[in-house]
Design an enzyme around this catalytic site. Structure first.
Site, PDB file in Angstrom:
ATOM      1  N   HIS A 141       0.927  -1.129   0.102  1.00 25.07           N
ATOM      2  CA  HIS A 141       0.034  -0.017  -0.035  1.00 25.07           C
ATOM      3  C   HIS A 141       0.881   1.109   0.049  1.00 25.07           C
ATOM      4  O   HIS A 141       1.807   1.241   0.954  1.00 25.07           O
ATOM      5  CB  HIS A 141      -1.014  -0.113   1.222  1.00 25.07           C
ATOM      6  CG  HIS A 141      -1.841   1.078   1.193  1.00 25.07           C
ATOM      7  ND1 HIS A 141      -2.094   2.048   2.404  1.00 25.07           N
ATOM      8  CD2 HIS A 141      -2.606   1.557   0.209  1.00 25.07           C
ATOM      9  CE1 HIS A 141      -2.945   2.601   2.084  1.00 25.07           C
ATOM     10  NE2 HIS A 141      -3.319   2.729   0.854  1.00 25.07           N
TER      11      HIS A 141
ATOM     12  N   GLU B 249      -0.019   4.880   0.559  1.00 23.68           N
ATOM     13  CA  GLU B 249      -0.756   5.941   0.718  1.00 23.68           C
ATOM     14  C   GLU B 249       0.250   7.082   0.436  1.00 23.68           C
ATOM     15  O   GLU B 249       1.392   7.110   1.083  1.00 23.68           O
ATOM     16  CB  GLU B 249      -1.216   6.096   1.868  1.00 23.68           C
ATOM     17  CG  GLU B 249      -2.328   7.342   2.389  1.00 23.68           C
ATOM     18  CD  GLU B 249      -3.327   7.734   1.559  1.00 23.68           C
ATOM     19  OE1 GLU B 249      -4.162   6.938   1.085  1.00 23.68           O
ATOM     20  OE2 GLU B 249      -3.214   8.894   0.905  1.00 23.68           O
TER      21      GLU B 249
ATOM     22  N   HIS C 223      -6.271   4.643  -5.798  1.00 28.17           N
ATOM     23  CA  HIS C 223      -7.199   5.144  -5.186  1.00 28.17           C
ATOM     24  C   HIS C 223      -7.177   6.569  -5.250  1.00 28.17           C
ATOM     25  O   HIS C 223      -5.933   7.101  -5.496  1.00 28.17           O
ATOM     26  CB  HIS C 223      -7.573   4.422  -3.751  1.00 28.17           C
ATOM     27  CG  HIS C 223      -8.080   3.258  -3.731  1.00 28.17           C
ATOM     28  ND1 HIS C 223      -9.072   3.038  -2.689  1.00 28.17           N
ATOM     29  CD2 HIS C 223      -7.986   2.022  -4.293  1.00 28.17           C
ATOM     30  CE1 HIS C 223      -9.806   1.728  -2.991  1.00 28.17           C
ATOM     31  NE2 HIS C 223      -8.791   1.189  -3.922  1.00 28.17           N
ATOM     32  N   GLU C 224      -8.260   7.224  -4.908  1.00 28.40           N
ATOM     33  CA  GLU C 224      -8.316   8.728  -5.279  1.00 28.40           C
ATOM     34  C   GLU C 224      -7.465   9.241  -6.622  1.00 28.40           C
ATOM     35  O   GLU C 224      -6.675   9.950  -6.706  1.00 28.40           O
ATOM     36  CB  GLU C 224      -7.566   9.581  -4.224  1.00 28.40           C
ATOM     37  CG  GLU C 224      -8.256   9.594  -2.839  1.00 28.40           C
ATOM     38  CD  GLU C 224      -7.867   8.079  -2.238  1.00 28.40           C
ATOM     39  OE1 GLU C 224      -6.832   7.768  -2.126  1.00 28.40           O
ATOM     40  OE2 GLU C 224      -8.942   7.727  -1.282  1.00 28.40           O
TER      41      GLU C 224
ATOM     42  N   GLU D 276     -10.347   3.465  -7.606  1.00 24.82           N
ATOM     43  CA  GLU D 276     -11.516   3.908  -6.916  1.00 24.82           C
ATOM     44  C   GLU D 276     -12.357   4.698  -7.927  1.00 24.82           C
ATOM     45  O   GLU D 276     -12.694   4.503  -9.020  1.00 24.82           O
ATOM     46  CB  GLU D 276     -11.015   4.419  -5.686  1.00 24.82           C
ATOM     47  CG  GLU D 276     -12.081   4.557  -4.687  1.00 24.82           C
ATOM     48  CD  GLU D 276     -11.566   4.807  -3.467  1.00 24.82           C
ATOM     49  OE1 GLU D 276     -12.089   4.692  -2.130  1.00 24.82           O
ATOM     50  OE2 GLU D 276     -10.485   5.605  -3.143  1.00 24.82           O
TER      51      GLU D 276
ATOM     52  N   GLU E 213     -15.968   1.375   1.519  1.00 24.99           N
ATOM     53  CA  GLU E 213     -15.410   1.928   2.633  1.00 24.99           C
ATOM     54  C   GLU E 213     -16.607   2.964   3.163  1.00 24.99           C
ATOM     55  O   GLU E 213     -16.583   3.054   4.591  1.00 24.99           O
ATOM     56  CB  GLU E 213     -14.005   2.737   2.544  1.00 24.99           C
ATOM     57  CG  GLU E 213     -14.265   3.888   1.423  1.00 24.99           C
ATOM     58  CD  GLU E 213     -13.017   4.550   1.202  1.00 24.99           C
ATOM     59  OE1 GLU E 213     -12.144   4.457   1.915  1.00 24.99           O
ATOM     60  OE2 GLU E 213     -12.948   5.666   0.575  1.00 24.99           O
TER      61      GLU E 213
END
Ligand code: NOJ
Length: 673
Positions: free
Chosen positions: A383, A385, A453-454, A472, A478
C-alpha cells in the site's frame, strides 16, 4: 452468364457511405453499419458537428473550439482539407471483461485554418463506430501557435431534449466520491464524466473521454440553447492559476467520446474508449495477473485496527501471517497490507511528505513476510498512501518500485487522500494527470501493477498500460464503514456499472459478511449478503478484493462463491437492466467454459426470468445459486442466504428472486462429458 449474389444490406451500406461522403459543403461520415451519421461543417466561421441515428437526432449542431490565453481559436475558420479513412481490426485484451475487441470505424479528418489574422491551424479527427463516436483536436506544428495555454475548451454536446441523466457534481466533490443522481440535464450543475443520458427508452448515451494524456480532465456544464434544449459544454479541471492546460504544438487532445446504445446494457458492452487508446506499449505482459486478494483493511475502517503504530496496529508481522495463511488456503493471490510503512503516525492526511515507501514499521517484517507469502503462493500488495504528497512519492518511486520488484511484489495500491499537496493541484488537473502517468510508467518499468485510489477518472489507458488494473473514483465499500448517511444506498451499485464503470475497472471491494459496526452504529452495507456476492460479477475489476476481516469468512458458506468467481472474463453480456433500479450481468470465465451471473436490485424486491441461451448447446451445467433467503431484506434482515443446486442447459429458463436491496450470484460449471 455468371450471376453474383450481393447481399441487400451490403448494397445499402455502400450507398449510404457514398451518400454520406458526398453531401456537399458540409462533410458527413457514417458508422460502418450506416446507422450513425455524423455531420461536420462550418457555420459563420465556427466549426460544428451533429449526430443522427437514422432519422433520430442524437446530437444537435454543437460547436467546437478553444479559448486560448491569447485569443479564441473557435471562429473565422475555413475547411482547408478533409481526409477519410476506415479501419477494421480485432485485438486481444491481455485481461478484461472480454477477450477480443473489434475496432471498426470510419474516420473523417477536417483540417481548419483561420481565414484572416494569424491563420492558425486546427485539425479535428472524428471516428464513427457502430456504437458511438470519438473525436479529438490536433494542433499541428505551425509558426503562429507554438507554446500556448488553454483557458477553456469550448466543445459542445447539444442534446435533442432535456433528457434525464446520471452524473455526479464536480464542484464540492472530492475524488469522484459523490453519489450519482438522476435529473433532467438542465437541472445539473457542472458534472464529471462519464455522464449517462436516457434520451428515449431505446436511446442511451454516455459522454466521456479516452486517452487522457498531458491534459486536464473533462467535466460538463449545461446551458440552455435558444430552442430551450440543453447544451453540455466542456469544463476542464483548472490548475490553481486558472489555466486549464499548458501545452505546445504539435499536440493532440484526449478523445471526446459519445457512446450510443439501444439499451443501458449496450453502454457496458461498448469498447470504443479502449479502441481510442493506443495499443499496448509493454512488450512483456506475462507478469500481469488478474486475481483475488484479501487485506488488512476493513479492520482499520471499522476502527478495530489502526494504520498508525500503537496497541491496535493492524499491520503487524503476526497479523499479516494470518492473512497470508488464509489467502493461501482459500486461493487468494494477494494480501494487501495498509499501515506497514512510516508516515501514518502524525496526522497523515496533512503530512503526506512524511511517508516512506521503503521503510517498514519495526513490528512489520516486510522482507520476511514477503518471503513467507511467496513460499505459500501468495504475494503482498504494497500500500502506497501518499496523503496527496505527490512530489514526495515521485522522489521515492524508483527506489521503492525497484525494492518491491526485487522482493517479488508485483502490485501497489496507491492513495491520494488530500489534494496534491506540494502544488495544491487537483487530482484531475493536468498536474494530477501527469503525476499518475509518471507512477504508471515507473510501475511498468519495474513490472508492478497499479490499483489507484483517489485517482483521476480512468479513460481507457489500461489498453496501453495493462498494468493499470483498477481504481476507486467512486463511493466504494469504505463508505459502508463510516459515512454519516448510513452507507451507500441500495440503488448505488445499480448505477455504478452504467456510469463510473464505463470509465474502467472498479476497486469497489465487495464481500462484507459481518454488518455489525461498533464504531458508527447504523452505518453498514445497505445490501443483503447475496447482493455482496453478486457484486463480484456486476462490478468489474481484474483484481477483486474480499474486503471483510478474515475471521468473518472462516466457515461462512458464502465464501465458496468468492473463492470460485473468476476475475478475468472471455465475454460479458447484460441481459436485464433498468438504470438505477436493477442490473443482471452474465460473464464467461476466460480460462474455462464456466459462466457466472450477478443480479442486483435497489430497495425494491424483484423477480425475473432469465433464459440461459448464452450457454453452449448440447452441454449440461451444474448451477449453484446464492440467493436471498426467506425474509431477507437489506434493512431488517440482511443475512438469510439460500444456496441451492440444479442441472441446467442452454434451453433452461431460470427465476431470479431478489429481496429488497438484495441480489443473486450464480455459478454455472460445465459438466464433464
Ligand atoms: C482511502 C482509500 O480509498 C482506502 O481504501 C484506504 O484504506 C484509505 N484511503 C487509507 O489509505
Amino acid at each position: 452468364m455468371k450471376s453474383y449474389n450481393i447481399p441487400r444490406h451490403f448494397i445499402i451500406l455502400v450507398m449510404s457511405v457514398f451518400l454520406c461522403a458526398h453531401a456537399g459543403a458540409i462533410e458527413t461520415v457514417c458508422s460502418p453499419d450506416g446507422k450513425l451519421v455524423l455531420t461536420v461543417g462550418i457555420k459563420n466561421g465556427k466549426p460544428q458537428y451533429s449526430l443522427k441515428r437514422g432519422n433520430e437526432t442524437v446530437l444537435k449542431p454543437s460547436f467546437l473550439g478553444f479559448e486560448l490565453a491569447d485569443g479564441n481559436l473557435s471562429d473565422g475558420f475555413k475547411i482547408v482539407k478533409t481526409y477519410r479513412d476506415s479501419h477494421d481490426e480485432t485485438w486481444q485484451q491481455p485481461w478484461g471483461e472480454t477477450s477480443t475487441v473489434r475496432n471498426n470505424y470510419n474516420e473523417l479528418k477536417v483540417n481548419l485554418e483561420e481565414k484572416k489574422g494569424l491563420k492558425r491551424k486546427l485539425n479535428i479527427v472524428f471516428r464513427v463506430f457502430n456504437d458511438g463516436i470519438g473525436f479529438r483536436y490536433e494542433f499541428p506544428q505551425q509558426k503562429n501557435l507554438t507554446e500556448f495555454q488553454i483557458m477553456d475548451e469550448l466543445t459542445e454536446f447539444a442534446m435533442p431534449s432535456d433528457a434525464k441523466a446520471w452524473s455526479q457534481p464536480t464542484n464540492g466533490t472530492e475524488y469522484y466520491e459523490a453519489l450519482y443522481t438522476c435529473e433532467p440535464i438542465s437541472q445539473k450543475d457542472t458534472v464529471s464524466t462519464p455522464m449517462t443520458i436516457e434520451v428515449a427508452p431505446d436511446l442511451y448515451m454516455a459522454i466521456h473521454e479516452a486517452n487522457l494524456t498531458d491534459y486536464a480532465s473533462l467535466n460538463l456544464t449545461p446551458r440552455m440553447s435558444k430552442d430551450d434544449t440543453p447544451v453540455l459544454v466542456a469544463a476542464l479541471t483548472p490548475w490553481q492559476s486558472g489555466v486549464k492546460v499548458y501545452t505546445k504544438a504539435p499536440c493532440v487532445t484526449p478523445w471526446r467520446t459519445v457512446t450510443v446504445a439501444n439499451t443501458p446494457g449496450g453502454l457496458i458492452t461498448s469498447y470504443i474508449a479502449l479502441n481510442l487508446n493506443e495499443p499496448c506499449q509493454l512488450e512483456d505482459v506475462s507478469w500481469i495477473e488478474p486475481g483475488r486478494y484479501v487485506g488488512i483493511w476493513w479492520g482499520m475502517h471499522m476502527k478495530d485496527y489502526t494504520w498508525e503504530q500503537g496497541p491496535k496496529h493492524g499491520a503487524t508481522t503476526e497479523n499479516t501471517r494470518r492473512y497470508i495463511d488464509f489467502a493461501s488456503q482459500h486461493g487468494f493471490k494477494g494480501v494487501l497490507v495498509e499501515g506497514w510503512n512510516y508516515g501514518w503516525d502524525n496526522n497523515w492526511t496533512v503530512n503526506g511528505h512524511e511517508f516512506k515507501f521503503t521503510k517498514p514499521y519495526p513490528d512489520y517484517d516486510f522482507e520476511g513476510l514477503q518471503k513467507y507469502a511467496l513460499s505459500k503462493g501468495v504475494r503482498l500488495i504494497a500500500h502506497n498512501e501518499t496523503g496527496g504528497a505527490a512530489q514526495n512519492y515521485e522522489n521515492q518511486l524508483e527506489e521503492a518500485f525497484a525494492l518491491y520488484h526485487k522482493l517479488g511484489i508485483n502490485c501497489v495500491k496507491t492513495g491520494y487522500v488530500n489534494i496534491l499537496l506540494d502544488k495544491k493541484e487537483l487530482q484531475h488537473s493536468q498536474y494530477g494527470i501527469n503525476h499518475y502517468r509518471k507512477v504508471l510508467e515507473a510501475a511498468a518499468r519495474h513490472q508492478i501493477m497499479v490499483v489507484n485510489h483517489e485517482p483521476a477518472m480512468p479513460s481507457g489507458l489500461r489498453r496501453t498500460y495493462p498494468n493499470m488494473m483498477s481504481g476507486e473514483g467512486m463511493r466504494g465499500q469504505e463508505y459502508n464503514a463510516w459515512s454519516a448517511d448510513g452507507g451507500n444506498p441500495p440503488y448505488h451499485v445499480c448505477i455504478l456499472p452504467f456510469t463510473r464503470g464505463l470509465a474502467g475497472p472498479m476497486d469497489f471491494t465487495p464481500g462484507i459478511f459481518n454488518f455489525e459496526n461498533k464504531a458508527v452504529p447504523g452505518t453498514r452495507p445497505q445490501t443483503t449478503i447475496a447482493k455482496q456476492l453478486a457484486e463480484y460479477v456486476v462490478l468489474y475489476s481484474p483484481l477483486q478484493m474480499a474486503a471483510d476481516m478474515i475471521e468473518n469468512y472462516e466457515y461462512h458458506p458464502a465464501l465458496t462463491f468468492i473463492e470460485s468467481c473468476p476475475t478475468n472474463w472471455d465475454k460479458t453480456l447484460v441481459p436485464l437492466a433498468e438504470l438505477g433500479k436493477h442490473v443482471t450481468i452474465v460473464r464467461k470465465d476466460r480460462d474455462s467454459n464456466n459462466w457466472f451471473i450477478g443480479s442486483v436490485t435497489d430497495e425494491n424486491p424483484r423477480e425475473f426470468s432469465l433464459k440461459l441461451d448464452f450457454l453452449d448447446d448440447n452441454t449440461t451445467y451444474q448451477m449453484t445459486v446464492y440467493e436471498d433467503g426467506i425474509g431477507a431484506d437489506y434493512k431488517t434482515n440482511p443475512y438469510p442466504l439460500n444456496i441451492r443446486q440444479e442441472t441446467v442447459t442452454s434451453l433452461s429458463e431460470i427465476k431470479l428472486r431478489l429481496a429488497p436491496g438484495g441480489g443473486t450470484a450464480i455459478r454455472l460449471i460445465e459438466s464433464k462429458k
